[in-house]
Write a protein that holds these residues in place. Sequence first.
Motif, PDB file in Angstrom:
ATOM      1  N   MET A  12      13.165  -3.099   4.704  1.00 23.72           N
ATOM      2  CA  MET A  12      13.167  -1.989   3.694  1.00 23.72           C
ATOM      3  C   MET A  12      14.360  -1.185   3.671  1.00 23.72           C
ATOM      4  O   MET A  12      14.986  -0.321   4.273  1.00 23.72           O
ATOM      5  CB  MET A  12      12.133  -0.688   4.257  1.00 23.72           C
ATOM      6  CG  MET A  12      10.769  -1.065   4.205  1.00 23.72           C
ATOM      7  SD  MET A  12       9.493   0.147   4.416  1.00 23.72           S
ATOM      8  CE  MET A  12       9.940   0.564   6.099  1.00 23.72           C
ATOM      9  N   ARG A  13      15.344  -1.704   2.915  1.00 17.69           N
ATOM     10  CA  ARG A  13      16.829  -1.029   2.881  1.00 17.69           C
ATOM     11  C   ARG A  13      16.957  -0.080   1.854  1.00 17.69           C
ATOM     12  O   ARG A  13      17.717   0.704   1.742  1.00 17.69           O
ATOM     13  CB  ARG A  13      17.779  -2.608   2.504  1.00 17.69           C
ATOM     14  CG  ARG A  13      17.804  -3.034   3.629  1.00 17.69           C
ATOM     15  CD  ARG A  13      18.750  -4.453   3.377  1.00 17.69           C
ATOM     16  NE  ARG A  13      18.727  -5.310   4.377  1.00 17.69           N
ATOM     17  CZ  ARG A  13      19.380  -6.568   4.267  1.00 17.69           C
ATOM     18  NH1 ARG A  13      20.063  -6.762   3.352  1.00 17.69           N
ATOM     19  NH2 ARG A  13      19.328  -7.487   5.343  1.00 17.69           N
ATOM     20  N   LEU A  14      16.362  -0.396   0.356  1.00 14.56           N
ATOM     21  CA  LEU A  14      16.380   0.778  -0.370  1.00 14.56           C
ATOM     22  C   LEU A  14      15.589   1.855  -0.617  1.00 14.56           C
ATOM     23  O   LEU A  14      14.293   1.652   0.075  1.00 14.56           O
ATOM     24  CB  LEU A  14      16.204  -0.277  -1.915  1.00 14.56           C
ATOM     25  CG  LEU A  14      17.082  -1.446  -2.105  1.00 14.56           C
ATOM     26  CD1 LEU A  14      16.903  -2.183  -3.257  1.00 14.56           C
ATOM     27  CD2 LEU A  14      18.716  -1.015  -2.029  1.00 14.56           C
ATOM     28  N   PRO A  15      15.913   2.804  -1.076  1.00 19.14           N
ATOM     29  CA  PRO A  15      14.920   4.099  -1.048  1.00 19.14           C
ATOM     30  C   PRO A  15      13.573   3.614  -1.756  1.00 19.14           C
ATOM     31  O   PRO A  15      12.613   4.274  -1.495  1.00 19.14           O
ATOM     32  CB  PRO A  15      15.905   5.318  -1.585  1.00 19.14           C
ATOM     33  CG  PRO A  15      17.325   4.583  -1.722  1.00 19.14           C
ATOM     34  CD  PRO A  15      17.131   3.146  -1.531  1.00 19.14           C
ATOM     35  N   ASP A  16      13.784   2.965  -2.864  1.00 25.66           N
ATOM     36  CA  ASP A  16      12.408   2.671  -3.636  1.00 25.66           C
ATOM     37  C   ASP A  16      11.662   1.884  -2.735  1.00 25.66           C
ATOM     38  O   ASP A  16      10.411   2.104  -2.889  1.00 25.66           O
ATOM     39  CB  ASP A  16      12.860   1.617  -4.891  1.00 25.66           C
ATOM     40  CG  ASP A  16      13.676   2.530  -5.883  1.00 25.66           C
ATOM     41  OD1 ASP A  16      13.802   3.530  -5.882  1.00 25.66           O
ATOM     42  OD2 ASP A  16      14.365   1.559  -6.789  1.00 25.66           O
ATOM     43  N   GLU A  17      11.916   0.994  -1.866  1.00 27.63           N
ATOM     44  CA  GLU A  17      11.101   0.168  -0.877  1.00 27.63           C
ATOM     45  C   GLU A  17      10.438   1.377   0.111  1.00 27.63           C
ATOM     46  O   GLU A  17       9.346   1.058   0.300  1.00 27.63           O
ATOM     47  CB  GLU A  17      11.839  -0.736  -0.286  1.00 27.63           C
ATOM     48  CG  GLU A  17      12.381  -2.015  -1.203  1.00 27.63           C
ATOM     49  CD  GLU A  17      13.167  -3.081  -0.347  1.00 27.63           C
ATOM     50  OE1 GLU A  17      13.375  -2.836   0.661  1.00 27.63           O
ATOM     51  OE2 GLU A  17      13.517  -3.970  -1.068  1.00 27.63           O
ATOM     52  N   GLN A  18      11.490   2.113   0.618  1.00 29.76           N
ATOM     53  CA  GLN A  18      10.763   3.302   1.365  1.00 29.76           C
ATOM     54  C   GLN A  18       9.527   3.812   0.717  1.00 29.76           C
ATOM     55  O   GLN A  18       8.600   4.201   1.356  1.00 29.76           O
ATOM     56  CB  GLN A  18      11.724   4.191   2.028  1.00 29.76           C
ATOM     57  CG  GLN A  18      12.737   3.386   2.548  1.00 29.76           C
ATOM     58  CD  GLN A  18      14.024   4.280   3.182  1.00 29.76           C
ATOM     59  OE1 GLN A  18      13.942   5.665   2.646  1.00 29.76           O
ATOM     60  NE2 GLN A  18      14.874   4.222   4.123  1.00 29.76           N
ATOM     61  N   LEU A  19       9.722   4.273  -0.364  1.00 30.40           N
ATOM     62  CA  LEU A  19       8.876   5.178  -1.168  1.00 30.40           C
ATOM     63  C   LEU A  19       7.392   4.187  -1.548  1.00 30.40           C
ATOM     64  O   LEU A  19       6.442   4.980  -1.238  1.00 30.40           O
ATOM     65  CB  LEU A  19       9.321   5.690  -2.626  1.00 30.40           C
ATOM     66  CG  LEU A  19      10.388   7.062  -2.413  1.00 30.40           C
ATOM     67  CD1 LEU A  19      11.154   7.174  -3.631  1.00 30.40           C
ATOM     68  CD2 LEU A  19       9.941   8.079  -1.646  1.00 30.40           C
ATOM     69  N   ARG A  20       7.617   3.094  -1.786  1.00 29.75           N
ATOM     70  CA  ARG A  20       6.620   2.374  -2.000  1.00 29.75           C
ATOM     71  C   ARG A  20       5.684   2.146  -0.586  1.00 29.75           C
ATOM     72  O   ARG A  20       4.599   1.832  -0.954  1.00 29.75           O
ATOM     73  CB  ARG A  20       6.851   0.911  -2.716  1.00 29.75           C
ATOM     74  CG  ARG A  20       7.206   1.211  -4.264  1.00 29.75           C
ATOM     75  CD  ARG A  20       7.488  -0.385  -4.476  1.00 29.75           C
ATOM     76  NE  ARG A  20       8.732  -0.309  -5.571  1.00 29.75           N
ATOM     77  CZ  ARG A  20       9.704  -0.911  -5.439  1.00 29.75           C
ATOM     78  NH1 ARG A  20       9.853  -1.795  -4.259  1.00 29.75           N
ATOM     79  NH2 ARG A  20      10.752  -0.892  -6.068  1.00 29.75           N
TER      80      ARG A  20
END
Length: 101
Positions: A1-9
């Motif tokens: 989970m590098r990107l903020p989008d991946e964190q939010l998902r």
Amino acid sequence: MRLPDEQLRAGHIPADLYRQIPPGTDLRRVVIVQEAPRSYTGPIVLTLVITAGSITVLLVIAFVTQIIAASIVSVLSASCGIGYTLSRSSKRKKASRALSK
């Protein structure tokens, strides 16, 4: 989970958003809505359509102008006996005549 989008998902709340949530809020009921990424298909297609349309208009104008000019010349030559000729006189002939004298 590098990107903020991946964190939010994945359900993780980034620290900068976590600070904006009022105290006492149940984090299991927090929904974060993201804006959809911008699509560049529309502007690219619009640019291509405008370019193709302007080229088509210019070609039609050139074709119509050529037809009008040809019809004017043919009407004038048929009715008045007026014609036109294209002659290319070169400067070499004039210069060679001057040298031979």
